[in-house]
Design a protein around this motif. Structure first.
Motif, PDB file in Angstrom:
ATOM      1  N   GLU A 251       0.832  -1.207   0.000  1.00 49.40           N
ATOM      2  CA  GLU A 251       0.000   0.000   0.000  1.00 49.40           C
ATOM      3  C   GLU A 251       0.864   1.253   0.000  1.00 49.40           C
ATOM      4  O   GLU A 251       0.571   2.225  -0.717  1.00 49.40           O
ATOM      5  CB  GLU A 251      -0.914  -0.008   1.230  1.00 49.40           C
ATOM      6  CG  GLU A 251      -2.006  -1.071   1.169  1.00 49.40           C
ATOM      7  CD  GLU A 251      -2.788  -1.153   2.472  1.00 49.40           C
ATOM      8  OE1 GLU A 251      -2.561  -0.284   3.339  1.00 49.40           O
ATOM      9  OE2 GLU A 251      -3.596  -2.079   2.627  1.00 49.40           O
ATOM     10  N   LEU A 252       1.947   1.238   0.808  1.00 47.80           N
ATOM     11  CA  LEU A 252       2.848   2.394   0.846  1.00 47.80           C
ATOM     12  C   LEU A 252       3.520   2.600  -0.506  1.00 47.80           C
ATOM     13  O   LEU A 252       3.656   3.739  -0.971  1.00 47.80           O
ATOM     14  CB  LEU A 252       3.900   2.210   1.940  1.00 47.80           C
ATOM     15  CG  LEU A 252       3.391   2.310   3.385  1.00 47.80           C
ATOM     16  CD1 LEU A 252       4.503   1.981   4.374  1.00 47.80           C
ATOM     17  CD2 LEU A 252       2.854   3.722   3.667  1.00 47.80           C
ATOM     18  N   ARG A 253       3.939   1.493  -1.112  1.00 44.47           N
ATOM     19  CA  ARG A 253       4.536   1.612  -2.442  1.00 44.47           C
ATOM     20  C   ARG A 253       3.531   2.163  -3.449  1.00 44.47           C
ATOM     21  O   ARG A 253       3.865   3.013  -4.290  1.00 44.47           O
ATOM     22  CB  ARG A 253       5.040   0.244  -2.913  1.00 44.47           C
ATOM     23  CG  ARG A 253       6.266  -0.275  -2.163  1.00 44.47           C
ATOM     24  CD  ARG A 253       6.631  -1.689  -2.639  1.00 44.47           C
ATOM     25  NE  ARG A 253       7.742  -2.227  -1.900  1.00 44.47           N
ATOM     26  CZ  ARG A 253       9.024  -2.043  -2.218  1.00 44.47           C
ATOM     27  NH1 ARG A 253       9.317  -1.305  -3.284  1.00 44.47           N
ATOM     28  NH2 ARG A 253       9.980  -2.575  -1.499  1.00 44.47           N
ATOM     29  N   SER A 254       2.305   1.660  -3.346  1.00 41.12           N
ATOM     30  CA  SER A 254       1.271   2.140  -4.255  1.00 41.12           C
ATOM     31  C   SER A 254       0.991   3.619  -4.046  1.00 41.12           C
ATOM     32  O   SER A 254       0.857   4.384  -5.012  1.00 41.12           O
ATOM     33  CB  SER A 254      -0.011   1.322  -4.041  1.00 41.12           C
ATOM     34  OG  SER A 254      -1.057   1.814  -4.849  1.00 41.12           O
ATOM     35  N   VAL A 255       0.922   4.039  -2.770  1.00 40.58           N
ATOM     36  CA  VAL A 255       0.696   5.464  -2.470  1.00 40.58           C
ATOM     37  C   VAL A 255       1.856   6.301  -2.987  1.00 40.58           C
ATOM     38  O   VAL A 255       1.659   7.387  -3.562  1.00 40.58           O
ATOM     39  CB  VAL A 255       0.504   5.661  -0.956  1.00 40.58           C
ATOM     40  CG1 VAL A 255       0.500   7.150  -0.610  1.00 40.58           C
ATOM     41  CG2 VAL A 255      -0.808   5.018  -0.497  1.00 40.58           C
ATOM     42  N   ALA A 256       3.103   5.809  -2.782  1.00 41.27           N
ATOM     43  CA  ALA A 256       4.275   6.545  -3.250  1.00 41.27           C
ATOM     44  C   ALA A 256       4.263   6.667  -4.774  1.00 41.27           C
ATOM     45  O   ALA A 256       4.549   7.739  -5.337  1.00 41.27           O
ATOM     46  CB  ALA A 256       5.557   5.851  -2.785  1.00 41.27           C
ATOM     47  N   GLN A 257       3.937   5.569  -5.443  1.00 44.46           N
ATOM     48  CA  GLN A 257       3.863   5.613  -6.898  1.00 44.46           C
ATOM     49  C   GLN A 257       2.769   6.563  -7.358  1.00 44.46           C
ATOM     50  O   GLN A 257       2.947   7.313  -8.320  1.00 44.46           O
ATOM     51  CB  GLN A 257       3.600   4.202  -7.443  1.00 44.46           C
ATOM     52  CG  GLN A 257       4.777   3.246  -7.260  1.00 44.46           C
ATOM     53  CD  GLN A 257       4.426   1.831  -7.698  1.00 44.46           C
ATOM     54  OE1 GLN A 257       3.283   1.546  -8.074  1.00 44.46           O
ATOM     55  NE2 GLN A 257       5.400   0.936  -7.643  1.00 44.46           N
ATOM     56  N   HIS A 258       1.643   6.517  -6.650  1.00 44.66           N
ATOM     57  CA  HIS A 258       0.540   7.421  -7.005  1.00 44.66           C
ATOM     58  C   HIS A 258       0.953   8.878  -6.790  1.00 44.66           C
ATOM     59  O   HIS A 258       0.651   9.738  -7.625  1.00 44.66           O
ATOM     60  CB  HIS A 258      -0.681   7.087  -6.148  1.00 44.66           C
ATOM     61  CG  HIS A 258      -1.908   7.860  -6.515  1.00 44.66           C
ATOM     62  ND1 HIS A 258      -2.489   7.791  -7.766  1.00 44.66           N
ATOM     63  CD2 HIS A 258      -2.658   8.731  -5.797  1.00 44.66           C
ATOM     64  CE1 HIS A 258      -3.536   8.588  -7.800  1.00 44.66           C
ATOM     65  NE2 HIS A 258      -3.669   9.167  -6.630  1.00 44.66           N
ATOM     66  N   ALA A 259       1.667   9.148  -5.674  1.00 48.22           N
ATOM     67  CA  ALA A 259       2.126  10.516  -5.401  1.00 48.22           C
ATOM     68  C   ALA A 259       3.120  10.966  -6.471  1.00 48.22           C
ATOM     69  O   ALA A 259       3.064  12.116  -6.946  1.00 48.22           O
ATOM     70  CB  ALA A 259       2.770  10.585  -4.017  1.00 48.22           C
ATOM     71  N   THR A 260       4.035  10.056  -6.869  1.00 49.33           N
ATOM     72  CA  THR A 260       4.994  10.394  -7.919  1.00 49.33           C
ATOM     73  C   THR A 260       4.274  10.684  -9.234  1.00 49.33           C
ATOM     74  O   THR A 260       4.601  11.648  -9.934  1.00 49.33           O
ATOM     75  CB  THR A 260       5.987   9.231  -8.119  1.00 49.33           C
ATOM     76  OG1 THR A 260       6.668   8.969  -6.883  1.00 49.33           O
ATOM     77  CG2 THR A 260       7.003   9.567  -9.193  1.00 49.33           C
TER      78      THR A 260
END
Length: 366
Positions: A251-260
């Motif tokens: 989820e954190l990776r997904s959020v980070a990718q989404h933020a990027t």
């Protein structure tokens, strides 16, 4: 006090660790109330919800066909329930195989929404019956998906929260009234319904399940060596925690990718905005020039109209002059004809005079 036959206090046959475990009492109760003829379970991971539906159908003799779909091969003990069917398919692929208006219950695990696309609501509308109920469960982030959020926002939902969140709502107008009563706003609920929901929201502990106190009867428990039991419990706990950590990391990776992705999109939009502003300035200048050209064209059209009017007046005068000339030419032709006739008459008279004179000369003198 619930009896031993009450679905609220049944124990699931499946002991696999699952985020759905805290919702099992509610799921037992809901299926017993709604008694679906066909239930569809999408996005299965551990399969506990599917196994629970099979168990309650067998125990209560509900004529339910349980369809389960996971995106990877999954072995689940359906407790010998003969109307259970487990397949490997994504939610999108699974819904495409189901007949119209045939499903009374859809239960969907929202842990993986990569394949739902933008047609989930349309497919739900196609396959669900008027008495259908929809159940979503997953983390809070998964409910932000536009397709899921749109369906949840357009219905009155029952929300239960354990380690994860479950939201359930009636899709059609013929859904079970006891279930529908639990989805109403809290201000409209009676005391018994509120106590039932509060019970569902409480975690299962020793002596109670889903907040419902167990009556005094023995539940058969396999006997194990204490050390072995502790080790198995520890292993299950570690496996459960490892799974949670993996999901949180994803989820954190997904959020980070989404933020990027959002940052990149913002930068791209800023560059695009600057480009559009420059283009707007150029287009404004061109528009002004076009307006000037249009004014010149309008003046030219006006001048042309004036010249056309003058030309038409001149042409009218020329036509009048042509008529006058034609009249004069006709008059001249008439005069020429008259002169010719007079000449001929003069010649005739001259010839007569000459003839008379010769006669006179030829006659002898008397």
């Amino acid at each position: 006090m619930p009896t031993i036959d009450d679905p609220l206090i049944w124990h699931p046959d499946s002991s696999v660790p699952s985020d759905f475990h805290g919702f099992v009492p509610f799921y037992f109760w809901m299926i017993e109330k709604c008694r679906p003829e066909i239930s569809v379970h999408l996005g299965l991971k551990t399969g506990l919800a599917f196994a629970t539906a099979c168990q309650v159908s067998k125990k209560q003799a509900i004529a339910q066909k349980c369809l389960g779909f996971s995106q990877s091969p999954l072995e689940i003990a359906e407790s010998g329930f003969e109307n259970a069917q487990l397949s490997v398919a994504s939610p999108k692929e699974a819904l495409a195989t189901i007949s119209d208006q045939s499903v009374d219950l859809i239960c969907m695990n929202l842990s993986d929404l990569s394949d739902i696309g933008s047609s989930l609501h349309r497919e739900f509308s196609r396959v669900l019956s008027p008495r259908a109920v929809v159940v979503f469960y997953g983390n809070e982030q998964s409910f932000l998906n536009p397709e899921i959020a749109g369906m949840v926002a357009s219905h009155q939902c029952l929300k239960l929260k354990q380690d994860t969140v479950l939201r359930a709502f009636a899709w059609g107008k013929e859904a079970n009234s006891d279930f529908v009563a639990l989805t109403r706003p809290k201000a409209d609920l009676g005391r018994e319904a509120m106590e039932l929901i509060e019970g569902f929201n409480q975690p299962a502990t020793e002596g109670s399940l889903g907040g419902v106190e167990l009556p005094a009867f023995e539940v058969p428990v396999p006997r194990h060596d204490d050390a072995q039991t502790r080790n198995e419990s520890k292993d299950l706990h570690m496996a459960h925690m490892a799974g949670r950590l993996r999901r949180q990391d994803q989820e954190l990776r997904s959020v980070a990718q989404h933020a990027t992705a959002l940052t990149e999109e913002r930068d791209r939009l800023l560059v695009s905005q600057e480009t559009r502003f420059k283009e707007l300035v150029i287009l404004t200048r061109l528009l002004e020039e076009m307006r000037l050209v249009q004014d010149d064209l309008e003046q030219a059209d006006s001048d042309m109209a004036t010249l056309k009017t003058k030309n038409e007046a001149a042409m009218a005068k020329v036509e009048q002059a042509d008529l006058r000339i034609n009249e004069l030419l006709g008059f001249i032709a008439d005069q020429e004809n008259t002169i010719t006739q007079l000449g001929m008459e003069n010649d005739r008279l001259r010839m007569l005079a000459d003839s008379s004179q010769r006669k006179v000369l030829q006659e002898p003198d008397e």
